[in-house]
Design a protein around this motif. Sequence first.
Motif, PDB file in Angstrom:
ATOM      1  N   GLY A  94       4.832  -8.145 -69.525  1.00 54.92           N
ATOM      2  CA  GLY A  94       5.243  -8.525 -70.871  1.00 54.92           C
ATOM      3  C   GLY A  94       4.146  -8.462 -71.919  1.00 54.92           C
ATOM      4  O   GLY A  94       4.339  -8.910 -73.052  1.00 54.92           O
ATOM      5  N   TYR A  95       2.996  -7.933 -71.561  1.00 55.92           N
ATOM      6  CA  TYR A  95       1.953  -7.711 -72.564  1.00 55.92           C
ATOM      7  C   TYR A  95       2.397  -6.589 -73.503  1.00 55.92           C
ATOM      8  O   TYR A  95       3.103  -5.673 -73.098  1.00 55.92           O
ATOM      9  CB  TYR A  95       0.646  -7.264 -71.893  1.00 55.92           C
ATOM     10  N   GLN A  96       1.931  -6.646 -74.744  1.00 55.79           N
ATOM     11  CA  GLN A  96       2.253  -5.578 -75.695  1.00 55.79           C
ATOM     12  C   GLN A  96       1.053  -4.662 -75.884  1.00 55.79           C
ATOM     13  O   GLN A  96      -0.082  -5.127 -75.954  1.00 55.79           O
ATOM     14  CB  GLN A  96       2.669  -6.188 -77.037  1.00 55.79           C
ATOM     15  N   LYS A  97       1.367  -3.373 -76.020  1.00 58.40           N
ATOM     16  CA  LYS A  97       0.284  -2.386 -76.090  1.00 58.40           C
ATOM     17  C   LYS A  97      -0.295  -2.297 -77.499  1.00 58.40           C
ATOM     18  O   LYS A  97       0.434  -2.335 -78.478  1.00 58.40           O
ATOM     19  CB  LYS A  97       0.888  -1.035 -75.701  1.00 58.40           C
ATOM     20  N   THR A  98      -1.622  -2.195 -77.586  1.00 60.82           N
ATOM     21  CA  THR A  98      -2.242  -1.906 -78.876  1.00 60.82           C
ATOM     22  C   THR A  98      -3.325  -0.856 -78.670  1.00 60.82           C
ATOM     23  O   THR A  98      -3.907  -0.758 -77.594  1.00 60.82           O
ATOM     24  CB  THR A  98      -2.864  -3.165 -79.525  1.00 60.82           C
TER      25      THR A  98
END
Length: 478
Positions: free
Chosen positions: A69-73
């Motif tokens: 559930g981490y978001q990509k940056t």
Amino acid sequence: MEQFTYIQESPASMTESERQYFFMEQAKEKRLRKEEEVGHPLTFCVTTFGCQMNARDSEKLEGILEQIGYQKTEKEEEADFVIYNTCTVRENANQRVYGRLGYLGSIKKKKPHMMIALCGCMMQEPHVVEKLKKSYRFVNLIFGTHNIFKFGELLCRAMDSDRMIIDIWKDTTQIVENLPVDRKYSFKSGVNIMFGCNNFCSYCIVPYVRGRERSRNPEDILNEIRQLVQDGVVEVMLLGQNVNSYGKNLEHPITFAQLLTQIEEIEGLKRIRFMTSHPKDLSDELIQVMASSKKICNHLHLPLQSGSSRILKEMNRRYTKENYLDLVERIRNAVPDISLTTDIIVGFPGETEEDFQETLDVVRKVGYDSAFTFIYSKRTGTPAAAMDNQIPEDVVKDRFDRLLTLVQDISGKMSGRWEGTTQEVLVEGVNEQDPHLVSGRMTNNVLVHFPGDASMIGQFQKVHLDECKGFYYMGTPV
Ligand code: 5AD
Ligand code: SF4
């Protein structure tokens, strides 16, 4: 609060991939709690050093992080979790990692909840881990090339700990299938067909950090490609340190050429690429399959390393200059317009001017479409590192410059041979410099830029090649 930091053990009946999903679920809960603490969604940024194998590994890391559930940056300085997937094939790759890590440390001082993980080939070297333990205490998690499938589980532990977690395996025979992957491109994908290397070229650290050769089962590879095709992939790149020895150690051995024949039959798949091929193992069977295939791309990467038979022997490459040139001739007879590319090392211990001239001779005779040229880098633990007569820096630099000039001259002429023809191009993206242009690759892997828009990404387009600009073409769609 104690019960929240407890990591639940997995039931014994689970397969390894089920276990990993089990830990990813726990990591998800830990992430949610951390998000409550810091007050915003947690982001990650994976930076990849090195080869296509590492690029594929990074897609697996990203798949696991997205599952949690981490978001990509893309912005490393802003990310809550930074991962470096490292390379150690040459010393300069290592130096870059240490340099960037110093900078990350200064960011983490201002942002204590930030996590940093290091993985990949460099971590398989004990002296690297020692240095990290001593001078880079702020790193949260270190793991290697053999246990990358355990990333979810290791992350779970690291999220609960304020100490550095280190898990490095010396080697493994394990291949864990069916873990999440986040592909960089929707229409093309790398596919591992084997891991590790048994060749022990005397300059190379790969066999020490990637372990012994292990092939995936053909059925697992075919199923993965069928699934990729269902998801919209039209081009695959089969990955291995030495694809030509694929399948030799399987319970039911099959050759790389046979594997290719089976992959060719997958409906909807349009292009097949592979790398890397070791010249000593490239069979006539493979040449025949390449000649008759409709999907295998018109490109072969065939690392030369040196044109001197004497140096090749010292490098433990197990072919001579003559073997190599003969192989190139057989390939060209079967596939006349194939693009050939290569890797060359300059300044291997004991290399004389005569040896170097042999390398230049092969470059002239073969006529590569492009060549990656490297200055020999001493890797601790390899046989070449202990050899006498390491070459002085100024001599190597001079040879390197002369090689580069020749390579650029020849490859400029070679890649220009398609000018004026019309070729099929797989569009990869909108041109970064000019938004009115799209960029894609021909079967021979050469880039073409031409007018178009984002709707063409992933599509094949016939393009007239108007002008060769050295390493790429400008074209017009027809
Ligand atoms: N020094 C310089 N180049 C190297 N390579 C591998 N090991 C070394 C080294 N010690 C190059 C080889 C290989 C490519 C991936 O990297 O040319 O084909
Ligand atoms: Fe290194 Fe040689 Fe193996 Fe390639 S084949 S990874 S150069 S040892």
